[in-house]
Design a protein around this motif. Structure first.
Motif, PDB file in Angstrom:
ATOM      1  N   GLU A  32     -44.041  18.367 -28.182  1.00 12.05           N
ATOM      2  CA  GLU A  32     -43.673  18.381 -27.072  1.00 12.05           C
ATOM      3  C   GLU A  32     -45.331  19.223 -27.113  1.00 12.05           C
ATOM      4  OE1 GLU A  32     -43.005  19.885 -22.035  1.00 12.05           O
ATOM      5  OE2 GLU A  32     -41.710  19.851 -24.004  1.00 12.05           O
ATOM      6  N   GLY A  33     -45.836  20.075 -27.599  1.00  9.76           N
ATOM      7  CA  GLY A  33     -46.688  21.247 -27.670  1.00  9.76           C
ATOM      8  C   GLY A  33     -47.139  20.831 -28.145  1.00  9.76           C
ATOM      9  N   ILE A  34     -47.324  19.594 -29.029  1.00 10.07           N
ATOM     10  CA  ILE A  34     -48.224  18.648 -30.542  1.00 10.07           C
ATOM     11  C   ILE A  34     -48.896  17.560 -29.210  1.00 10.07           C
ATOM     12  CG2 ILE A  34     -48.751  17.259 -31.839  1.00 10.07           C
ATOM     13  CD1 ILE A  34     -46.760  18.938 -33.341  1.00 10.07           C
ATOM     14  N   PHE A  35     -48.079  17.130 -28.259  1.00  8.06           N
ATOM     15  CA  PHE A  35     -48.435  16.261 -27.280  1.00  8.06           C
ATOM     16  C   PHE A  35     -49.056  16.329 -25.977  1.00  8.06           C
ATOM     17  CE2 PHE A  35     -47.374  13.987 -23.332  1.00  8.06           C
ATOM     18  CZ  PHE A  35     -48.333  12.277 -23.672  1.00  8.06           C
ATOM     19  N   ARG A  36     -49.352  18.147 -25.408  1.00  4.98           N
ATOM     20  CA  ARG A  36     -49.874  17.986 -24.375  1.00  4.98           C
ATOM     21  C   ARG A  36     -50.735  18.373 -25.429  1.00  4.98           C
ATOM     22  NH1 ARG A  36     -47.120  17.471 -20.190  1.00  4.98           N
ATOM     23  NH2 ARG A  36     -44.778  16.768 -19.942  1.00  4.98           N
ATOM     24  N   ALA A  37     -51.678  19.070 -25.978  1.00  2.00           N
ATOM     25  CA  ALA A  37     -52.855  20.063 -26.476  1.00  2.00           C
ATOM     26  C   ALA A  37     -53.901  18.859 -25.614  1.00  2.00           C
ATOM     27  CB  ALA A  37     -52.247  20.249 -28.119  1.00  2.00           C
ATOM     28  N   GLY A  38     -54.779  19.948 -25.586  1.00  2.00           N
ATOM     29  CA  GLY A  38     -56.223  19.180 -25.394  1.00  2.00           C
ATOM     30  C   GLY A  38     -56.540  19.065 -26.870  1.00  2.00           C
ATOM     31  N   LYS A  39     -58.029  17.399 -26.748  1.00  2.00           N
ATOM     32  CA  LYS A  39     -58.563  17.109 -28.057  1.00  2.00           C
ATOM     33  C   LYS A  39     -59.956  18.394 -27.830  1.00  2.00           C
ATOM     34  CE  LYS A  39     -61.021  13.022 -29.155  1.00  2.00           C
ATOM     35  NZ  LYS A  39     -61.572  11.896 -28.383  1.00  2.00           N
ATOM     36  N   THR A  40     -60.161  19.636 -27.555  1.00  2.00           N
ATOM     37  CA  THR A  40     -60.539  20.351 -27.973  1.00  2.00           C
ATOM     38  C   THR A  40     -59.836  21.432 -29.227  1.00  2.00           C
ATOM     39  OG1 THR A  40     -62.017  20.208 -26.607  1.00  2.00           O
ATOM     40  CG2 THR A  40     -62.148  22.071 -26.988  1.00  2.00           C
ATOM     41  N   GLU A  41     -58.887  21.157 -28.612  1.00  2.00           N
ATOM     42  CA  GLU A  41     -57.822  22.408 -28.774  1.00  2.00           C
ATOM     43  C   GLU A  41     -57.183  21.692 -30.368  1.00  2.00           C
ATOM     44  OE1 GLU A  41     -53.701  24.993 -28.508  1.00  2.00           O
ATOM     45  OE2 GLU A  41     -54.048  23.433 -26.849  1.00  2.00           O
ATOM     46  N   MET A  42     -57.268  20.328 -30.688  1.00  2.00           N
ATOM     47  CA  MET A  42     -56.843  19.819 -31.602  1.00  2.00           C
ATOM     48  C   MET A  42     -57.802  19.938 -32.545  1.00  2.00           C
ATOM     49  SD  MET A  42     -54.015  18.519 -33.201  1.00  2.00           S
ATOM     50  CE  MET A  42     -52.952  18.236 -32.046  1.00  2.00           C
ATOM     51  N   GLU A  43     -59.327  19.723 -32.381  1.00  4.88           N
ATOM     52  CA  GLU A  43     -60.208  20.135 -33.183  1.00  4.88           C
ATOM     53  C   GLU A  43     -60.415  21.196 -33.766  1.00  4.88           C
ATOM     54  OE1 GLU A  43     -62.617  16.041 -31.345  1.00  4.88           O
ATOM     55  OE2 GLU A  43     -63.126  17.975 -30.841  1.00  4.88           O
ATOM     56  N   ALA A  44     -60.185  21.961 -32.588  1.00  7.03           N
ATOM     57  CA  ALA A  44     -60.429  23.670 -33.008  1.00  7.03           C
ATOM     58  C   ALA A  44     -59.860  24.064 -34.325  1.00  7.03           C
ATOM     59  CB  ALA A  44     -60.345  24.131 -31.959  1.00  7.03           C
ATOM     60  N   CYS A  45     -57.776  23.948 -33.143  1.00  8.87           N
ATOM     61  CA  CYS A  45     -57.094  24.294 -35.125  1.00  8.87           C
ATOM     62  C   CYS A  45     -57.487  23.376 -36.635  1.00  8.87           C
ATOM     63  CB  CYS A  45     -55.615  23.711 -34.760  1.00  8.87           C
ATOM     64  SG  CYS A  45     -55.341  22.179 -34.709  1.00  8.87           S
ATOM     65  N   LYS A  46     -58.285  23.041 -36.791  1.00 11.69           N
ATOM     66  CA  LYS A  46     -58.504  21.856 -38.235  1.00 11.69           C
ATOM     67  C   LYS A  46     -57.592  21.530 -38.992  1.00 11.69           C
ATOM     68  CE  LYS A  46     -63.787  24.618 -37.384  1.00 11.69           C
ATOM     69  NZ  LYS A  46     -63.924  25.424 -38.546  1.00 11.69           N
ATOM     70  N   ILE A  47     -56.645  21.406 -38.583  1.00  9.86           N
ATOM     71  CA  ILE A  47     -55.458  20.862 -39.469  1.00  9.86           C
ATOM     72  C   ILE A  47     -55.951  19.431 -39.417  1.00  9.86           C
ATOM     73  CG2 ILE A  47     -52.760  20.308 -39.299  1.00  9.86           C
ATOM     74  CD1 ILE A  47     -52.158  22.744 -37.549  1.00  9.86           C
ATOM     75  N   LEU A  48     -56.336  18.390 -38.479  1.00 14.88           N
ATOM     76  CA  LEU A  48     -56.218  17.265 -38.649  1.00 14.88           C
ATOM     77  C   LEU A  48     -57.554  16.458 -38.970  1.00 14.88           C
ATOM     78  CD1 LEU A  48     -54.019  15.869 -36.012  1.00 14.88           C
ATOM     79  CD2 LEU A  48     -53.538  16.312 -38.270  1.00 14.88           C
ATOM     80  N   PRO A  49     -58.048  16.043 -39.904  1.00 14.58           N
ATOM     81  CA  PRO A  49     -59.963  15.613 -40.161  1.00 14.58           C
ATOM     82  C   PRO A  49     -59.326  14.840 -38.577  1.00 14.58           C
ATOM     83  CG  PRO A  49     -58.480  13.941 -41.485  1.00 14.58           C
ATOM     84  CD  PRO A  49     -56.916  15.497 -40.726  1.00 14.58           C
ATOM     85  N   SER A  50     -61.104  14.296 -38.238  1.00 10.97           N
ATOM     86  CA  SER A  50     -61.034  13.728 -36.905  1.00 10.97           C
ATOM     87  C   SER A  50     -60.893  12.358 -36.694  1.00 10.97           C
ATOM     88  CB  SER A  50     -63.024  13.597 -37.087  1.00 10.97           C
ATOM     89  OG  SER A  50     -62.994  13.219 -38.392  1.00 10.97           O
ATOM     90  N   ARG A  51     -60.108  11.359 -38.340  1.00 13.89           N
ATOM     91  CA  ARG A  51     -60.228   9.569 -38.124  1.00 13.89           C
ATOM     92  C   ARG A  51     -58.629  10.432 -36.866  1.00 13.89           C
ATOM     93  NH1 ARG A  51     -56.748   8.864 -41.911  1.00 13.89           N
ATOM     94  NH2 ARG A  51     -56.464  10.211 -43.835  1.00 13.89           N
ATOM     95  N   LEU A  52     -58.155  11.410 -38.162  1.00 11.98           N
ATOM     96  CA  LEU A  52     -56.031  11.594 -37.459  1.00 11.98           C
ATOM     97  C   LEU A  52     -56.526  11.810 -35.932  1.00 11.98           C
ATOM     98  CD1 LEU A  52     -54.780  12.923 -40.782  1.00 11.98           C
ATOM     99  CD2 LEU A  52     -54.449  10.186 -39.422  1.00 11.98           C
ATOM    100  N   VAL A  53     -56.942  12.984 -35.584  1.00 18.84           N
ATOM    101  CA  VAL A  53     -57.729  13.464 -34.354  1.00 18.84           C
ATOM    102  C   VAL A  53     -57.280  12.176 -33.126  1.00 18.84           C
ATOM    103  CG1 VAL A  53     -58.715  14.841 -32.669  1.00 18.84           C
ATOM    104  CG2 VAL A  53     -58.449  16.093 -34.974  1.00 18.84           C
ATOM    105  N   GLU A  54     -57.936  11.200 -33.771  1.00 16.01           N
ATOM    106  CA  GLU A  54     -58.693  10.062 -32.875  1.00 16.01           C
ATOM    107  C   GLU A  54     -57.068   9.257 -32.782  1.00 16.01           C
ATOM    108  OE1 GLU A  54     -61.180   9.096 -30.229  1.00 16.01           O
ATOM    109  OE2 GLU A  54     -61.397  10.899 -31.537  1.00 16.01           O
TER     110      GLU A  54
END
Length: 363
Positions: A32-54
């Motif tokens: 649920e935390g992964i689902f509710r994260a904002g796009k900025t937070e997801m990019e900032a954690c640097k776990i996923l490359p940009s294509r997987l963030v999309e």
């Protein structure tokens, strides 16, 4: 969405594998935390490359469409196990990249017993096939669940051994659990569902070669030990053995003749430190499950054909050469050798030297 639906959604993010999912869970703690994260937070954690963030962001927008697929699983006779489900195999949680979820047809009770994986060559010898079936039967009788990949050859023989003994076995597929692969094992596929389980980490996935190593890590990850019965060099079975060693599992290999390519992989495993597999006690003693009286009773119950009983009558504790047995029994050499092979596999006779046979006395 429910907690289970968040897990199901997480398993269906396009391009997201189990290692990155594990890293996301370490960071966000819950699906649920992964689902509710904002796009900025997801990019900032640097776990996923940009294509997987999309991919994650697209899956987030399509969440209800994705989760609707979970409702159709029960109609297909499939159970979804999220990683926090009580029926999710504990051994599988220990590996480096456990599946986010599992899809199961059948009973999950078999996951929670001591477990032995039996793997090996698809194009195996008759000796290898019978050895796999024998170990599958005897270990299942001793309380092990037998796991393999339901491939033709050694895998199918290991499953068949457990089913012969009226015990459960489970198969791990590299495709949907409601698609039998290979097709020629359809009878076994149906029988395993009734007496055990079919499972996979994939839903909506066709069979492609690159998925077999992913399947193999589940086979080894769910097992306490892996038995390799005939394997060529650079075979998929050796990948399973390597994964098992990395996961801290015990690996046993059936030795073969040095001139046989079909056994070269097993012989190399033994050279590299795998345990030699010669009898069921090799495994049982390793796990402190040996009960010689009960094991001997199990072995005594191995059914013999009339031909095998006939040949056994000419054997005693003293060694006899095959030529002497040919003379005494009057049998054609093909019939005699087949009977001796079966008696050896069923642990009634041993071959202390090439072409010399003696009866094994049960204590």
């Amino acid at each position: 969405m429910t907690k289970k639906e968040y897990w199901y959604w997480l398993c269906h993010i396009d391009g997201l594998g189990s290692v990155r999912i594990k890293k996301l869970l370490d960071y966000f703690e819950e699906p649920e935390g992964i689902f509710r994260a904002g796009k900025t937070e997801m990019e900032a954690c640097k776990i996923l490359p940009s294509r997987l963030v999309e991919s994650w962001y697209t899956a987030k927008k399509d969440a209800h469409k994705i989760v609707s697929g979970m409702e159709r699983l029960s109609q297909r006779g499939i159970t979804f196990l999220s990683r926090d489900d009580p029926n999710y195999p504990e051994r599988l949680k220990e590996i480096y990249d456990p599946p986010c979820g599992l899809y199961v047809k059948g009973s999950m009770e078999t996951f929670h017993r001591p477990c032995a994986a039996i793997v090996g060559a698809r194009q195996c010898t008759e000796y290898g096939r019978e050895a796999a079936r024998y170990f599958g039967r005897v270990l299942a009788n001793a309380g092990f669940s037998i796991v393999s990949g339901m491939a033709v050859g050694i895998d199918a023989a290991g499953h068949r051994g457990a089913l012969d003994g009226s015990h459960s076995t489970f198969a791990v597929l590299a495709s949907n659990v409601d698609v039998c692969y290979p097709r020629e094992n359809i009878g076994m596929y149906m029988e395993i569902q009734k007496r055990g389980a079919i499972l996979s980490e994939f839903d909506g996935q066709k069979v492609v070669p690159g998925l077999f190593p992913l399947r193999n890590r589940i086979i080894s990850g769910m097992a306490d030990c892996v038995l390799v019965i005939e394997a060529r060099e650079k075979s998929g079975s050796l990948i399973t053995a390597d994964l098992a060693l990395d996961q801290g599992r015990e690996v046993f290999a059936l030795p073969g003749r040095i001139c046989d390519p079909i056994s070269s992989g097993c012989n190399e495993l033994i050279k590299s430190g795998a345990q030699i597999l010669t009898k069921p006690e090799d495994i049982l003693s390793c796990f402190h499950m040996e009960d010689k009286k009960n094991l001997n009773q199990t072995l005594k119950k191995e059914a013999l054909s009339s031909m095998e009983e006939f040949v056994l009558g000419y054997l005693g504790p003293e060694e006899k050469h095959v030529e002497q047995l040919l003379y005494e029994t009057g049998l054609p050499i093909s019939a005699l050798m087949e009977a001796l092979l079966q008696l050896e596999i069923k642990n009634y006779v041993r071959q202390p030297a090439k072409n010399y046979y003696s009866f094994i006395k049960f204590s």
